[in-house]
Design a protein around this motif. Structure first.
Motif, PDB file in Angstrom:
ATOM      1  N   MET A 358      25.509 -19.503 -66.525  1.00 38.83           N
ATOM      2  CA  MET A 358      24.315 -18.996 -66.699  1.00 38.83           C
ATOM      3  C   MET A 358      23.991 -18.242 -65.657  1.00 38.83           C
ATOM      4  SD  MET A 358      21.900 -22.506 -67.311  1.00 38.83           S
ATOM      5  CE  MET A 358      20.561 -21.830 -66.855  1.00 38.83           C
ATOM      6  N   ALA A 359      24.325 -18.428 -64.465  1.00 40.84           N
ATOM      7  CA  ALA A 359      23.671 -17.710 -63.044  1.00 40.84           C
ATOM      8  C   ALA A 359      24.534 -16.278 -62.948  1.00 40.84           C
ATOM      9  CB  ALA A 359      24.036 -18.398 -61.873  1.00 40.84           C
ATOM     10  N   ILE A 360      25.769 -16.358 -62.857  1.00 40.85           N
ATOM     11  CA  ILE A 360      26.744 -15.230 -62.549  1.00 40.85           C
ATOM     12  C   ILE A 360      26.442 -14.132 -63.594  1.00 40.85           C
ATOM     13  CG2 ILE A 360      28.819 -14.310 -62.107  1.00 40.85           C
ATOM     14  CD1 ILE A 360      29.643 -16.893 -60.835  1.00 40.85           C
ATOM     15  N   PRO A 361      26.356 -14.041 -64.790  1.00 44.70           N
ATOM     16  CA  PRO A 361      26.390 -13.135 -65.542  1.00 44.70           C
ATOM     17  C   PRO A 361      24.893 -12.526 -65.489  1.00 44.70           C
ATOM     18  CG  PRO A 361      27.308 -14.567 -66.853  1.00 44.70           C
ATOM     19  CD  PRO A 361      26.878 -15.441 -65.678  1.00 44.70           C
ATOM     20  N   ALA A 362      23.905 -13.175 -65.476  1.00 50.45           N
ATOM     21  CA  ALA A 362      22.495 -12.751 -65.038  1.00 50.45           C
ATOM     22  C   ALA A 362      22.247 -12.109 -63.825  1.00 50.45           C
ATOM     23  CB  ALA A 362      21.318 -14.343 -64.960  1.00 50.45           C
ATOM     24  N   ILE A 363      23.196 -12.530 -62.802  1.00 46.58           N
ATOM     25  CA  ILE A 363      23.064 -11.916 -61.369  1.00 46.58           C
ATOM     26  C   ILE A 363      23.532 -10.549 -61.700  1.00 46.58           C
ATOM     27  CG2 ILE A 363      23.567 -11.732 -59.150  1.00 46.58           C
ATOM     28  CD1 ILE A 363      23.270 -14.726 -59.137  1.00 46.58           C
ATOM     29  N   ILE A 364      24.729 -10.407 -62.360  1.00 46.82           N
ATOM     30  CA  ILE A 364      25.546  -9.159 -62.552  1.00 46.82           C
ATOM     31  C   ILE A 364      24.827  -8.252 -62.999  1.00 46.82           C
ATOM     32  CG2 ILE A 364      27.648  -8.376 -63.096  1.00 46.82           C
ATOM     33  CD1 ILE A 364      27.829  -9.886 -60.598  1.00 46.82           C
ATOM     34  N   GLY A 365      24.025  -8.603 -64.299  1.00 47.62           N
ATOM     35  CA  GLY A 365      23.281  -7.854 -64.996  1.00 47.62           C
ATOM     36  C   GLY A 365      22.250  -7.006 -64.287  1.00 47.62           C
ATOM     37  N   ILE A 366      21.560  -7.703 -63.369  1.00 48.96           N
ATOM     38  CA  ILE A 366      20.549  -7.407 -62.530  1.00 48.96           C
ATOM     39  C   ILE A 366      21.246  -6.303 -61.518  1.00 48.96           C
ATOM     40  CG2 ILE A 366      18.671  -7.668 -60.600  1.00 48.96           C
ATOM     41  CD1 ILE A 366      18.435 -10.480 -62.018  1.00 48.96           C
ATOM     42  N   VAL A 367      22.210  -6.586 -61.021  1.00 47.62           N
ATOM     43  CA  VAL A 367      22.991  -5.672 -59.829  1.00 47.62           C
ATOM     44  C   VAL A 367      23.687  -4.501 -60.659  1.00 47.62           C
ATOM     45  CG1 VAL A 367      24.689  -5.534 -58.189  1.00 47.62           C
ATOM     46  CG2 VAL A 367      23.339  -7.654 -58.315  1.00 47.62           C
ATOM     47  N   GLN A 368      24.322  -4.717 -61.815  1.00 45.89           N
ATOM     48  CA  GLN A 368      24.707  -3.678 -62.468  1.00 45.89           C
ATOM     49  C   GLN A 368      23.722  -2.404 -62.930  1.00 45.89           C
ATOM     50  OE1 GLN A 368      28.272  -3.028 -63.385  1.00 45.89           O
ATOM     51  NE2 GLN A 368      27.068  -1.200 -63.349  1.00 45.89           N
ATOM     52  N   GLY A 369      22.558  -2.943 -63.373  1.00 46.17           N
ATOM     53  CA  GLY A 369      21.308  -2.156 -63.263  1.00 46.17           C
ATOM     54  C   GLY A 369      20.816  -1.360 -62.142  1.00 46.17           C
ATOM     55  N   GLN A 370      21.112  -1.877 -61.020  1.00 45.21           N
ATOM     56  CA  GLN A 370      20.790  -1.286 -59.848  1.00 45.21           C
ATOM     57  C   GLN A 370      21.725  -0.283 -59.299  1.00 45.21           C
ATOM     58  OE1 GLN A 370      17.694  -1.600 -58.104  1.00 45.21           O
ATOM     59  NE2 GLN A 370      16.863  -2.929 -59.759  1.00 45.21           N
ATOM     60  N   TYR A 371      23.126  -0.449 -59.561  1.00 49.09           N
ATOM     61  CA  TYR A 371      24.184   0.343 -59.087  1.00 49.09           C
ATOM     62  C   TYR A 371      24.824   0.703 -60.723  1.00 49.09           C
ATOM     63  CZ  TYR A 371      22.803  -1.446 -54.737  1.00 49.09           C
ATOM     64  OH  TYR A 371      22.144  -1.880 -53.552  1.00 49.09           O
ATOM     65  N   PRO A 372      24.651   1.601 -61.421  1.00 43.73           N
ATOM     66  CA  PRO A 372      25.137   1.910 -62.596  1.00 43.73           C
ATOM     67  C   PRO A 372      26.516   2.605 -62.303  1.00 43.73           C
ATOM     68  CG  PRO A 372      23.243   3.359 -62.416  1.00 43.73           C
ATOM     69  CD  PRO A 372      23.282   2.337 -61.226  1.00 43.73           C
ATOM     70  N   ASP A 373      26.633   3.237 -61.210  1.00 43.34           N
ATOM     71  CA  ASP A 373      27.891   4.079 -61.230  1.00 43.34           C
ATOM     72  C   ASP A 373      28.982   3.261 -60.793  1.00 43.34           C
ATOM     73  OD1 ASP A 373      26.585   6.226 -62.019  1.00 43.34           O
ATOM     74  OD2 ASP A 373      25.535   6.824 -59.735  1.00 43.34           O
ATOM     75  N   LEU A 374      28.875   2.080 -60.172  1.00 41.94           N
ATOM     76  CA  LEU A 374      29.764   1.177 -59.649  1.00 41.94           C
ATOM     77  C   LEU A 374      30.195   0.125 -60.552  1.00 41.94           C
ATOM     78  CD1 LEU A 374      28.474   0.624 -55.983  1.00 41.94           C
ATOM     79  CD2 LEU A 374      30.197   1.903 -56.662  1.00 41.94           C
ATOM     80  N   PRO A 375      31.524  -0.154 -60.392  1.00 43.33           N
ATOM     81  CA  PRO A 375      32.093  -1.151 -61.505  1.00 43.33           C
ATOM     82  C   PRO A 375      31.617  -2.781 -60.929  1.00 43.33           C
ATOM     83  CG  PRO A 375      34.111  -0.347 -60.611  1.00 43.33           C
ATOM     84  CD  PRO A 375      32.836   0.559 -59.886  1.00 43.33           C
ATOM     85  N   ILE A 376      30.547  -3.021 -61.118  1.00 44.44           N
ATOM     86  CA  ILE A 376      30.087  -4.169 -60.638  1.00 44.44           C
ATOM     87  C   ILE A 376      30.749  -5.408 -61.148  1.00 44.44           C
ATOM     88  CG2 ILE A 376      28.389  -5.745 -59.806  1.00 44.44           C
ATOM     89  CD1 ILE A 376      28.359  -3.359 -58.387  1.00 44.44           C
ATOM     90  N   VAL A 377      31.019  -5.396 -62.473  1.00 45.90           N
ATOM     91  CA  VAL A 377      31.772  -6.491 -63.428  1.00 45.90           C
ATOM     92  C   VAL A 377      33.169  -6.626 -62.639  1.00 45.90           C
ATOM     93  CG1 VAL A 377      32.527  -7.017 -65.631  1.00 45.90           C
ATOM     94  CG2 VAL A 377      30.257  -5.868 -65.251  1.00 45.90           C
ATOM     95  N   LEU A 378      33.789  -5.499 -62.349  1.00 49.82           N
ATOM     96  CA  LEU A 378      35.237  -5.862 -61.949  1.00 49.82           C
ATOM     97  C   LEU A 378      35.383  -6.189 -60.527  1.00 49.82           C
ATOM     98  CD1 LEU A 378      36.869  -2.251 -63.268  1.00 49.82           C
ATOM     99  CD2 LEU A 378      36.600  -4.514 -64.687  1.00 49.82           C
ATOM    100  N   TYR A 379      34.320  -5.967 -59.816  1.00 51.77           N
ATOM    101  CA  TYR A 379      34.310  -6.379 -58.398  1.00 51.77           C
ATOM    102  C   TYR A 379      33.939  -7.948 -58.576  1.00 51.77           C
ATOM    103  CZ  TYR A 379      34.164  -1.580 -56.793  1.00 51.77           C
ATOM    104  OH  TYR A 379      34.298  -0.189 -56.549  1.00 51.77           O
ATOM    105  N   THR A 380      33.375  -8.376 -59.349  1.00 53.00           N
ATOM    106  CA  THR A 380      32.923  -9.620 -59.603  1.00 53.00           C
ATOM    107  C   THR A 380      34.279 -10.532 -59.888  1.00 53.00           C
ATOM    108  OG1 THR A 380      30.503  -9.197 -60.293  1.00 53.00           O
ATOM    109  CG2 THR A 380      31.382 -11.363 -60.670  1.00 53.00           C
TER     110      THR A 380
END
Length: 507
Positions: A358-380
């Motif tokens: 529940m928590a990690i996908p929700a947090i990553i969705g918010i962070v990815q929206g703030q930094y769209p130019d970075l592969p936040i999913v891969l860093y996670t």
């Protein structure tokens, strides 16, 4: 199947309750909340109730929910029924792990892999079943505009007068849910049959025969396993949920290629969970966790370094899905080798996995929206792989350290016992030798006294007065002398030898 069927039928359910998709997103929150409650409730109940009975009741509740959902015409009722299914799924997830550990113990690694392979297989088959059953009888163009309007536009009087139940607009929706509900009902009958067949006496005998183990750091191990599953499941669901968006927006793939990338992740995930059944028969759970951690770490690092190469994305995604497949069931089998897992313990780390989902996908969705130019999913994914690769050796050390101490203590106590037994044996032999020597000395003194009393008789009768008695007496003395000569104690020059020599001279 019960969980995966919601995805492909979500739009049809929203149409059925006259809501838009965004306003019905609480349905996932309700299911997740029900799953958490079911995991905790099931963990407590499995310590006090029959496992087969509780699993049968949970599947029966799932059957009722699946048959009712297509008839729901109110959003609140639909969310409630989805929450009920979430509760039963939480009980099933916790209870399945506990039941396998209760039956096979630390030897149930292949069975645990088979259980979790069935999860992946059901998640793979449910969308296919929904597509084949639903077809395209109701197209997306027929979706009415009011369904996409905010709920505030609908009048309160209309909402109040809307019925709670009714036939669905698309009957194929009913057949899809009815098919899965019927299948689950048949499975529940098998569980009830096992409950009525198995007597309580056999259960008590089997429960008493099983060894109860409790590690010295039992609670610490459970907390670390909670965190381990939190990051593992969170990374698994995050990559599976965002790989399509990442491939289209960041890597520049077409939608068809991005869909294939998503499919290959879950395809390799399900395939290697099936292969893990055979691997678990010849590999220890700890070894499989180490191999999975190495594969996850290498593939996620490869994804970060070559994040814009389509070929590298295909290869690394396949390896990442295969590496993530066997981690969860291997972790459950591994912890059972060192400490007994009860229903509450299983519920604890299942809740950790659910919170990560529940928590990690929700947090990553918010962070990815703030930094769209970075592969936040891969860093996670890379960060989670590093964390799980570090935390498992810590868990292994905590689990095996008390065993090493216990083995050393047992070895030390055995050495002490052997030393004590040897010293007691030596003392016993010395006492026996002393007692034997005293007995032989007493017997020697008795012979000497006999020689002193019988000596004059032999001397007085040596003048050929009574030849026969003298011969008898000399023969008697000679035989007794020979006996004492052969004794191990009388090795010195005793009076018996002098007597024997005098007798021989007279003869």
């Amino acid at each position: 199947m019960s969980i995966a069927i919601l995805g492909p039928t979500f739009q049809d359910l929203a149409r059925n309750v006259n809501r838009n998709i965004s306003s019905l997103s609480l349905i996932f929150v309700g299911r997740a909340s029900g799953y958490l409650c079911g995991s905790m409730i099931g963990g407590v109940l499995f310590d006090y109730m029959n496992h087969f009975l509780l699993l049968g009741v949970s599947l029966l509740a799932t059957t009722v929910g699946l048959f009712v959902i297509p008839f729901c015409k109110a959003a609140v009722l639909l969310i409630f029924m989805i929450s009920v299914i979430g509760v039963s799924m939480g009980i099933l997830d916790t209870g399945g792990n506990v039941l396998i550990l209760a039956i096979w113990g630390d030897e149930g690694a292949p069975h645990m892999q088979a259980l979790h392979f069935s999860f992946a297989l059901g998640a793979f088959l449910a969308p296919i079943l929904a597509k084949l059953a639903l077809g395209t009888s109701v197209s997306a163009e027929n979706h009415t505009e009011p369904a996409f309007q905010p709920p505030a536009t609908n009048g309160s009087s209309e909402a109040d007068s809307a019925p709670l139940f009714g036939l669905p607009d698309d009957m194929n929706l009913l057949w899809a849910y009815a098919f899965i509900g019927t299948y689950i009902f048949i499975v529940s009958l098998f569980l009830f049959a096992l409950f009525f067949k198995k007597s309580s006496g056999q259960e008590k005998a089997k429960a008493s025969a099983q060894a109860y183990r409790r590690a010295e750091y039992h609670k610490t191990l459970l907390c670390l396993l909670f965190v381990f599953f939190f990051f593992y499941v969170g990374a698994e669901v995050t990559y599976g949920s965002y790989v399509f968006s990442f491939a289209t927006t960041y890597a520049g793939m077409e939608e068809r290629e991005a869909a294939g990338l998503n499919s290959i992740f879950w395809g390799t995930f399900a395939a290697f969970r099936g292969l893990a059944i055979f691997f678990a028969a010849c590999l220890q759970p700890g070894t499989m966790i180490v191999l999975s951690n190495i594969g996850s770490l290498a593939s996620s690092l490869f994804l970060v370094l070559f994040d814009k190469s389509p070929l590298c994305l295909w290869i690394a995604t396949s390896v990442y899905g295969a590496s993530m497949a066997a981690t969860f069931p291997s972790g459950v089998s591994w912890i059972e080798q060192y400490t007994t897992i009860s229903g509450k313990s299983a519920a604890f780390f299942v809740v950790g996995a659910a919170l990560g989902e529940m928590a990690i996908p929700a947090i990553i969705g918010i962070v990815q929206g703030q930094y769209p130019d970075l592969p936040i999913v891969l860093y996670t994914c890379l960060g989670s792989a590093v964390f799980t690769a570090v935390i498992f050796p810590v868990m292994y050390k905590l689990a095996t350290l008390p065993l090493d101490r216990q083995r050393k203590a047992n070895r030390k106590s055995e050495d002490q016992k052997s030393l004590l037994s040897n010293s007691e044996l030596n003392d016993y032999e010395e006492e026996n030798e002393g007692e034997d020597a005293e007995k032989w000395n007493e017997m020697d003194f008795e012979v000497v006294e006999m020689n002193d009393t019988m000596g004059p008789i032999v001397i007085e009768r040596s003048g050929n007065i009574l030849m026969e008695p003298t011969a008898d007496v000399s023969t008697q003395f000679l035989s007794s002398t020979l006996i004492f000569k052969s004794s191990p104690v009388n090795t010195g020059d005793s009076p018996v030898k002098h007597l024997a020599r005098s007798v021989e001279k007279r003869d």
